[in-house]
Design a protein around this motif. Structure first.
Motif, short mmCIF file in Angstrom:
data_model
loop_
_atom_site.label_atom_id
_atom_site.label_comp_id
_atom_site.label_asym_id
_atom_site.label_seq_id
_atom_site.Cartn_x
_atom_site.Cartn_y
_atom_site.Cartn_z
N ALA A 1 0.84 -1.13 0.08
CA ALA A 1 -0.10 0.00 -0.15
C ALA A 1 0.94 1.30 -0.14
O ALA A 1 0.58 2.09 -0.79
CB ALA A 1 -0.79 0.10 1.15
N GLU A 2 2.06 1.13 0.84
CA GLU A 2 2.86 2.29 0.88
C GLU A 2 3.57 2.62 -0.51
O GLU A 2 3.89 3.62 -1.04
CB GLU A 2 3.92 2.45 1.88
N LYS A 3 3.77 1.45 -1.11
CA LYS A 3 4.68 1.64 -2.52
C LYS A 3 3.72 1.97 -3.63
O LYS A 3 4.10 2.79 -4.39
CB LYS A 3 5.02 0.15 -2.80
N TYR A 4 2.31 1.60 -3.36
CA TYR A 4 1.38 1.91 -4.58
C TYR A 4 1.31 3.68 -4.37
O TYR A 4 0.91 4.46 -5.18
CB TYR A 4 -0.03 1.44 -4.11
N ASP A 5 0.98 4.03 -3.00
CA ASP A 5 0.93 5.36 -2.81
C ASP A 5 2.27 6.25 -3.26
O ASP A 5 2.00 7.40 -4.25
CB ASP A 5 0.67 5.68 -1.25
N GLU A 6 3.26 5.81 -2.98
CA GLU A 6 4.42 6.37 -3.82
C GLU A 6 4.54 6.44 -5.19
O GLU A 6 5.20 7.34 -5.81
CB GLU A 6 5.83 5.61 -2.95
N ASN B 1 1.89 6.50 -7.22
CA ASN B 1 0.94 7.66 -7.78
C ASN B 1 1.45 9.01 -7.70
O ASN B 1 1.07 9.88 -8.35
CB ASN B 1 -0.31 7.32 -6.99
N ARG B 2 2.24 9.13 -6.59
CA ARG B 2 3.00 10.43 -5.99
C ARG B 2 3.88 10.72 -7.21
O ARG B 2 3.85 11.82 -7.57
CB ARG B 2 3.47 10.43 -4.84
N SER C 1 5.41 -0.67 -12.42
CA SER C 1 4.47 -0.87 -11.39
C SER C 1 3.36 -1.84 -11.48
O SER C 1 2.77 -2.62 -10.71
CB SER C 1 3.76 0.38 -11.06
#
Length: 365
Positions: A169-174, A176-177, A198
């Motif tokens: 989840a943290e990687k996914y947010d990063e 998209n950022r 990704s």
């Protein structure tokens, strides 16, 4: 002439008349008092009954009010409990999603292995209600039980509590950022590479697919290369429409793919797809403002003004071109000022330019 009494009795009824009158008066007085007494008794009885009925009605109303108050308290208590649970879940999800992952993972692992809650509970020496509570996320296993649970399901403790999922989840947010940052800086080639990498970790993710599609259509290159990128973008968007589950991403893709078809020379498909889109009356914002309250309603109405102003400006500019009437452009500026509170100099850019770039936002709903 003799009186009637004398004729009847042959003598004067000495004292009889007086006694009769006195008796009559006495009886009349006694009868009147008795009648009055009866009336008073009836009146008292009637008042007593009315008072009892009034008291019964008051007691009934008090009982009804008490029951309503109890129901109100119960409802309030239930609402507060639900709110408390929701807040607890929200807090845990935002601040410590590990707890929520435990319950989800226990349920998933148990079902994958065709186990019942009773079987899991028997292995741990606890009640099946405890396992049920964990899976509902109403409670969590003691930390000393985690190794036994992990061993029972054949996974690591990290996998059981969801550390891998949290890291993803943290990687996914990063990801998209980074995509947003690259897109803002015009680094579309970097975004294509980022999205392809990704999607190996998050296969078939709708948002990543639409962001890859967007980046592909923004790439520079020869005419042949651009045509190739466009065809790949269309294939990705068609994949989203076939399999994507995110309603917002699907909605944005249904809109964007119209322009992709058109640029690819597939006018018939573009028109067919455009005809399936909802009209302005059926927009999301038009529905939400009926159901929201307070600040949420105000913010939704405010947010709806920008696309409304853009839409009015778009159609008026087309009328200005088609009819050769520049007055329509002035109307567009006036509408923008009324809706958004600023003039042409603060606009997001000329409508004609925006019409060329409009459909490629990563997530337009």
């Amino acid at each position: 002439m003799k009186s009637p009494m004398r004729l009847l009795h042959g003598r004067r009824p000495a004292g009889i008349l007086e006694e009769t009158v006195a008796r009559s008066l006495l009886q009349g007085g006694r009868g009147g008092r008795e009648a009055q007494s009866r009336k008073e008794a009836q009146s008292r009885k009637k008042r007593s009954k009315e008072q009892e009925r009034s008291k019964e009605q008051e007691r009934s109303e008090e009982q009804k009010g008490s029951k309503e108050q109890e129901r109100s308290k119960e409802q309030k208590g239930s609402t507060e409990q639900e709110r408390s649970k929701e807040q607890k879940r929200s807090t845990e999800q935002g601040g410590n999603s590990m707890n929520l992952r435990i319950g989800e993972n226990i349920r998933r692992l148990r079902r994958e292995r065709n186990l019942t809650q009773e079987e899991v509970a028997a292995h741990l020496g606890i009640s099946f209600q405890s396992v049920s509570k964990w899976e509902r996320c109403d409670g969590y296993p003691d930390i000393t039980m985690l190794p036994a649970l992990a061993h029972y399901f054949g996974v690591s403790v990290d996998a059981l509590i969801g550390m891998d999922q949290m890291a993803k989840a943290e990687k996914y947010d990063e990801v998209n950022r980074l995509w947003k940052e690259n897109n803002r800086r015009g680094r579309h080639q970097e975004n294509v590479v980022l999205m392809r990498d990704s999607l190996r970790t998050f296969p078939n993710d709708s948002l990543l697919l639409v962001q890859l599609s967007t980046s592909l259509e923004k790439l520079d290159g020869t005419k042949e290369e651009k045509a190739k990128y466009l065809r790949e973008s269309i294939a990705l968007q068609e994949q989203i429409l076939r399999y994507g589950e995110d309603s917002q991403v699907r909605s944005a893709t249904q809109y964007n793919i119209c322009f992709s078809y058109w640029k690819n020379g597939e006018q018939k498909k573009a028109l067919e797809q455009a005809g399936k889109l909802p009209n302005l009356y059926k927009a999301r914002e038009n529905a939400l403002v009926f159901f929201l309250e307070g600040e949420e309603r105000h913010e939704t109405a405010k947010a709806a003004l920008e696309p409304l102003a853009w839409s009015a400006e778009l159609h008026l500019s087309i009328l200005a071109e088609a009819l050769g009437k520049p007055a329509y452009l002035e109307k567009a500026r006036e509408i923008r000022r009324l809706l958004l509170g600023h003039g042409e100099e603060d606009s997001a850019g000329p409508v004609q330019e925006r019409r060329q770039n409009e459909p490629r936002d990563e997530k337009r709903g």
